[in-house]
Scaffold this active site. Structure first.
Site, PDB file in Angstrom:
ATOM      1  N   VAL A  12      53.479  54.709  45.597  1.00  0.00           N
ATOM      2  CA  VAL A  12      52.103  54.753  45.903  1.00  0.00           C
ATOM      3  C   VAL A  12      51.481  55.965  45.804  1.00  0.00           C
ATOM      4  O   VAL A  12      50.221  55.897  45.034  1.00  0.00           O
ATOM      5  CB  VAL A  12      51.908  54.313  47.432  1.00  0.00           C
ATOM      6  CG1 VAL A  12      50.719  54.408  48.177  1.00  0.00           C
ATOM      7  CG2 VAL A  12      52.593  53.065  47.772  1.00  0.00           C
ATOM      8  N   ASP A  31      54.700  67.040  46.684  1.00  0.00           N
ATOM      9  CA  ASP A  31      56.060  66.258  47.269  1.00  0.00           C
ATOM     10  C   ASP A  31      56.835  67.564  47.794  1.00  0.00           C
ATOM     11  O   ASP A  31      56.746  68.663  46.956  1.00  0.00           O
ATOM     12  CB  ASP A  31      56.577  65.546  46.235  1.00  0.00           C
ATOM     13  CG  ASP A  31      57.823  64.498  46.836  1.00  0.00           C
ATOM     14  OD1 ASP A  31      57.091  63.266  46.858  1.00  0.00           O
ATOM     15  OD2 ASP A  31      58.716  64.807  47.246  1.00  0.00           O
ATOM     16  N   THR A 122      52.322  52.301  53.947  1.00  0.00           N
ATOM     17  CA  THR A 122      52.276  51.363  54.471  1.00  0.00           C
ATOM     18  C   THR A 122      52.806  51.404  56.235  1.00  0.00           C
ATOM     19  O   THR A 122      53.858  52.173  56.454  1.00  0.00           O
ATOM     20  CB  THR A 122      53.242  50.236  54.215  1.00  0.00           C
ATOM     21  OG1 THR A 122      52.934  49.998  53.017  1.00  0.00           O
ATOM     22  CG2 THR A 122      53.574  49.047  54.904  1.00  0.00           C
ATOM     23  N   GLU A 156      54.538  46.418  42.256  1.00  0.00           N
ATOM     24  CA  GLU A 156      55.407  46.883  41.346  1.00  0.00           C
ATOM     25  C   GLU A 156      55.319  46.423  39.840  1.00  0.00           C
ATOM     26  O   GLU A 156      55.424  45.058  40.007  1.00  0.00           O
ATOM     27  CB  GLU A 156      56.672  47.293  41.601  1.00  0.00           C
ATOM     28  CG  GLU A 156      56.769  48.308  42.984  1.00  0.00           C
ATOM     29  CD  GLU A 156      58.276  48.746  43.363  1.00  0.00           C
ATOM     30  OE1 GLU A 156      59.038  48.551  42.499  1.00  0.00           O
ATOM     31  OE2 GLU A 156      58.230  49.221  44.583  1.00  0.00           O
ATOM     32  N   LYS A 205      46.378  44.999  56.350  1.00  0.00           N
ATOM     33  CA  LYS A 205      47.717  44.910  55.613  1.00  0.00           C
ATOM     34  C   LYS A 205      48.949  44.102  56.208  1.00  0.00           C
ATOM     35  O   LYS A 205      49.409  43.349  55.132  1.00  0.00           O
ATOM     36  CB  LYS A 205      48.028  46.478  55.778  1.00  0.00           C
ATOM     37  CG  LYS A 205      49.330  47.184  54.932  1.00  0.00           C
ATOM     38  CD  LYS A 205      49.375  46.902  53.365  1.00  0.00           C
ATOM     39  CE  LYS A 205      50.712  47.068  52.780  1.00  0.00           C
ATOM     40  NZ  LYS A 205      50.652  47.370  51.528  1.00  0.00           N
ATOM     41  N   GLY A 258      62.286  40.366  47.959  1.00  0.00           N
ATOM     42  CA  GLY A 258      63.052  41.523  48.064  1.00  0.00           C
ATOM     43  C   GLY A 258      61.857  42.627  47.825  1.00  0.00           C
ATOM     44  O   GLY A 258      60.793  42.424  47.893  1.00  0.00           O
ATOM     45  N   CYS A 261      58.584  46.425  49.982  1.00  0.00           N
ATOM     46  CA  CYS A 261      57.708  46.053  50.907  1.00  0.00           C
ATOM     47  C   CYS A 261      57.819  44.974  51.786  1.00  0.00           C
ATOM     48  O   CYS A 261      57.811  45.155  53.176  1.00  0.00           O
ATOM     49  CB  CYS A 261      56.301  45.965  50.104  1.00  0.00           C
ATOM     50  SG  CYS A 261      55.730  47.496  49.448  1.00  0.00           S
ATOM     51  N   LYS A 264      60.511  44.908  54.704  1.00  0.00           N
ATOM     52  CA  LYS A 264      60.252  45.870  55.799  1.00  0.00           C
ATOM     53  C   LYS A 264      59.080  45.762  56.577  1.00  0.00           C
ATOM     54  O   LYS A 264      58.978  45.849  57.636  1.00  0.00           O
ATOM     55  CB  LYS A 264      60.176  47.266  55.071  1.00  0.00           C
ATOM     56  CG  LYS A 264      59.769  48.599  55.651  1.00  0.00           C
ATOM     57  CD  LYS A 264      59.697  49.605  54.738  1.00  0.00           C
ATOM     58  CE  LYS A 264      58.178  50.074  54.729  1.00  0.00           C
ATOM     59  NZ  LYS A 264      57.825  51.306  53.996  1.00  0.00           N
ATOM     60  N   ARG A 328      65.349  48.417  45.543  1.00  0.00           N
ATOM     61  CA  ARG A 328      65.321  48.452  47.024  1.00  0.00           C
ATOM     62  C   ARG A 328      65.093  47.223  47.543  1.00  0.00           C
ATOM     63  O   ARG A 328      64.422  46.243  47.294  1.00  0.00           O
ATOM     64  CB  ARG A 328      64.215  49.374  47.520  1.00  0.00           C
ATOM     65  CG  ARG A 328      64.479  50.829  47.387  1.00  0.00           C
ATOM     66  CD  ARG A 328      63.250  51.646  47.582  1.00  0.00           C
ATOM     67  NE  ARG A 328      62.227  51.445  46.616  1.00  0.00           N
ATOM     68  CZ  ARG A 328      61.115  52.071  46.726  1.00  0.00           C
ATOM     69  NH1 ARG A 328      60.735  52.806  47.793  1.00  0.00           N
ATOM     70  NH2 ARG A 328      60.007  51.968  45.812  1.00  0.00           N
TER      71      ARG A 328
HETATM   72  C1  UDX Z   1      54.213  43.362  47.509  1.00  0.00           C
HETATM   73  C2  UDX Z   1      52.708  42.791  47.561  1.00  0.00           C
HETATM   74  O1  UDX Z   1      52.363  41.962  46.539  1.00  0.00           O
HETATM   75  C3  UDX Z   1      51.647  43.985  47.577  1.00  0.00           C
HETATM   76  O2  UDX Z   1      50.375  43.797  47.578  1.00  0.00           O
HETATM   77  C4  UDX Z   1      52.334  45.257  48.324  1.00  0.00           C
HETATM   78  O3  UDX Z   1      51.160  46.351  48.406  1.00  0.00           O
HETATM   79  C5  UDX Z   1      53.390  45.682  48.368  1.00  0.00           C
HETATM   80  O4  UDX Z   1      54.516  44.417  48.332  1.00  0.00           O
HETATM   81  P1  UDX Z   1      55.849  44.172  45.382  1.00  0.00           P
HETATM   82  O5  UDX Z   1      56.941  44.339  46.301  1.00  0.00           O
HETATM   83  O6  UDX Z   1      55.739  45.138  44.299  1.00  0.00           O
HETATM   84  O7  UDX Z   1      54.403  43.989  45.981  1.00  0.00           O
HETATM   85  O8  UDX Z   1      56.194  42.816  44.476  1.00  0.00           O
HETATM   86  P2  UDX Z   1      55.657  41.286  44.736  1.00  0.00           P
HETATM   87  O9  UDX Z   1      55.204  40.807  43.370  1.00  0.00           O
HETATM   88  O10 UDX Z   1      54.968  40.879  45.669  1.00  0.00           O
HETATM   89  O11 UDX Z   1      57.203  40.483  44.705  1.00  0.00           O
HETATM   90  C6  UDX Z   1      57.692  40.717  46.038  1.00  0.00           C
HETATM   91  C7  UDX Z   1      59.068  39.805  46.243  1.00  0.00           C
HETATM   92  O12 UDX Z   1      58.913  38.562  46.324  1.00  0.00           O
HETATM   93  C8  UDX Z   1      59.768  39.903  44.835  1.00  0.00           C
HETATM   94  O13 UDX Z   1      61.224  39.923  45.302  1.00  0.00           O
HETATM   95  C9  UDX Z   1      59.639  38.558  44.058  1.00  0.00           C
HETATM   96  O14 UDX Z   1      60.691  38.224  43.240  1.00  0.00           O
HETATM   97  C10 UDX Z   1      59.527  37.673  45.280  1.00  0.00           C
HETATM   98  N1  UDX Z   1      58.400  36.446  45.002  1.00  0.00           N
HETATM   99  C11 UDX Z   1      57.156  36.858  44.698  1.00  0.00           C
HETATM  100  C12 UDX Z   1      58.868  35.183  45.103  1.00  0.00           C
HETATM  101  O15 UDX Z   1      60.122  35.134  45.219  1.00  0.00           O
HETATM  102  N2  UDX Z   1      58.164  34.250  44.671  1.00  0.00           N
HETATM  103  C13 UDX Z   1      56.733  34.432  44.280  1.00  0.00           C
HETATM  104  O16 UDX Z   1      56.120  33.459  43.929  1.00  0.00           O
HETATM  105  C14 UDX Z   1      56.247  35.619  44.110  1.00  0.00           C
END
Ligand code: UDX
Length: 433
Positions: A12, A31, A122, A156, A205, A258, A261, A264, A328
């Site tokens: 972030v 940092d 977060t 991400e 959030k 997974g 975010c 957790k 993670r």
């Molecule tokens: C997420 C939120 O989208 C973001 O807004 C927040 O600030 C941080 O957490 P991120 O963890 O980077 O972002 O990834 P994201 O694309 O949301 O996917 C999270 C997980 O859900 C992944 O493991 C992904 O494979 C899974 N996922 C996502 C699914 O299994 N199906 C989906 O339709 C979408």
């Protein structure tokens, strides 16, 4: 142009620092990890995120983006200070906010004039109030300041795109002065701004991430039912998504969510609600469905191979989603561990996450490319939907597998076509016949 400090050079922090420098501000990114800062000063970016290194290097060259280990330097030089330090989970699911507290104390000790302190990590609701109290208690001169909650929604893999083109910007503010400064800062981003109280911003959030996680668990539950009645979850998701009230995003069934975010944040929100006297059963059910996804996947492998012990299983994909090296809370890592635990010989390949995974998956064999992983395996398991896997030469795969079994945890291929090619192909929520 504003003078900004970003404390915490993780995901972030670095993305925030890069985006704010790119829009013309002078940003000092801090940092406590001296090695990380040394590398960043040399132009080496510690994480893989498409487009991030280019923007960091450009702004570093223009002297709009600087790096330091000193919170004091950051506090003195900046008018707006972003707190972007880590907030890991504790054993009980609550967030560990000790880094946020430490940084707040350090900022407080060095405030000499009005500052806006922005919480971007977060955090659970009511953290803003705690930051405010901490700064008041540790600020000897009684200098005025404002705390703002500005939750981050970046994903991400598309973090730069999300940073420059957010759907909305949420500002939890307690004074007009802080709101004005923050609105000015975010003007170049041309996104709708929702200004509200600090507690409400923090709850936004929680609500967003929990809703998205629940949406994924919902479609995964539908996938379970589809498998029982021979229906096609992909068509169900397509039709659901065309209803604008539902929307098509986050309806991809798979091995579960997974990443750093969702798991957790869901835990933290359940914990916070319980603390306040509310049993958030809906969210608990979403978490349970997610936790069961890996067992559902292992069962599919068992259905195809009968006994897992002593079988060679190739796993494609280790990162928690494509276009990142982040492992993670990656469900893929859990699945490899379960397979190893069941006595399988596991060969793994991932385009970006191998280095990070090596220390976690001691018993696995790491392969240089997908074909090497697949050669002489009893089964190929797809756990992350990297584009590279979509482009695999399936004829070659069929030839080099010991038996033509593919278990696809991300529905990357068409079941009919795969079966026509002679594969035993199992995927999520689609006919197994
Ligand atoms: C997420 C939120 O989208 C973001 O807004 C927040 O600030 C941080 O957490 P991120 O963890 O980077 O972002 O990834 P994201 O694309 O949301 O996917 C999270 C997980 O859900 C992944 O493991 C992904 O494979 C899974 N996922 C996502 C699914 O299994 N199906 C989906 O339709 C979408």
């Amino acid at each position: 142009m504003q003078n900004i400090a970003v404390i915490g050079a993780g995901y972030v922090g670095l993305v925030t620092a890069a985006a704010l420098a790119e829009t013309g501000n002078r940003v000092l990114c801090v940092d406590s990890d001296t090695e990380k800062i040394r590398k960043l000063r040399k132009g080496s970016v510690p994480i893989y995120e498409p487009g991030l290194d280019k923007i960091i290097l450009k702004n570093k060259k223009l002297k709009r983006l600087l790096f330091s280990t000193s919170i004091k330097e950051a506090t003195v030089s900046a008018q707006i200070i972003f707190i972007c330090v880590g907030t890991p989970s504790r054993q009980d699911g609550s967030a560990d906010l000790s880094a946020v507290q430490k940084v707040s104390q350090e900022i407080a000790r060095n405030i000499r004039e009005y500052k806006v302190i922005v919480e971007k990590s977060t955090v659970p609701a009511e953290t803003g109030e705690k930051i405010k109290r901490t700064i008041e208690m540790n600020n000897p001169g009684g200098v005025s300041f404002d705390v703002v909650s500005n939750p981050e929604f970046l994903r991400e893999g598309s973090a730069m795109q999300d940073a420059f083109h957010p759907d909305r910007i949420v500002l939890g503010v307690a004074s007009e002065r802080a709101e004005k400064i923050m609105r000015q800062l975010y003007k170049p981003f041309k996104a709708p701004i929702v200004a509200t109280s600090i507690n409400t911003a923090e709850l936004i959030k929680h609500a967003c991430n929990s809703f998205l996680a629940t949406k994924i668990s919902f479609i995964n539950a539908i996938a379970n039912v589809c498998e029982k009645i021979d229906a096609d979850v992909e068509k169900v998701a397509l039709a659901m998504g065309l209803d604008t009230r539902i929307g098509k995003e986050f309806l991809r069934p798979g091995i579960g969510f997974g990443g750093s975010c969702f798991p957790k944040d869901v835990d933290a929100f359940i914990h916070l609600a319980a603390q306040k006297g509310y049993d958030f059963e809906l969210l608990k059910a979403a978490r349970k469905i997610n936790q069961e996804r890996k067992d559902v996947f292992i069962k599919k492998i068992e259905e195809a191979l009968w006994i897992i012990k002593d079988k060679t299983i190739s796993v494609l994909g280790l990162s928690f989603k494509p276009d990142t090296d982040d492992i993670r809370s990656s469900v893929a890592i859990d699945i490899v561990r379960l397979l190893l635990g069941a006595g399988a010989k596991v060969k793994v390949y991932d385009p970006k996450a191998m280095e990070r995974a090596k220390s976690l998956l001691k018993g696995a064999t790491f392969c240089d490319n997908p074909y090497e992983a697949v050669r002489k395996s009893d089964c190929m398991a797809i756990l992350t939907e990297w584009q590279e896997f979509k482009e695999l030469d399936l004829k070659k795969i069929k030839k080099i597998l010991r038996q033509p079994v593919i278990i696809d945890g991300r529905n990357m291929f068409d079941p009919q076509q795969m079966r026509a090619m002679g594969f035993v192909y199992k995927s999520i929520g689609r006919s197994g016949k």
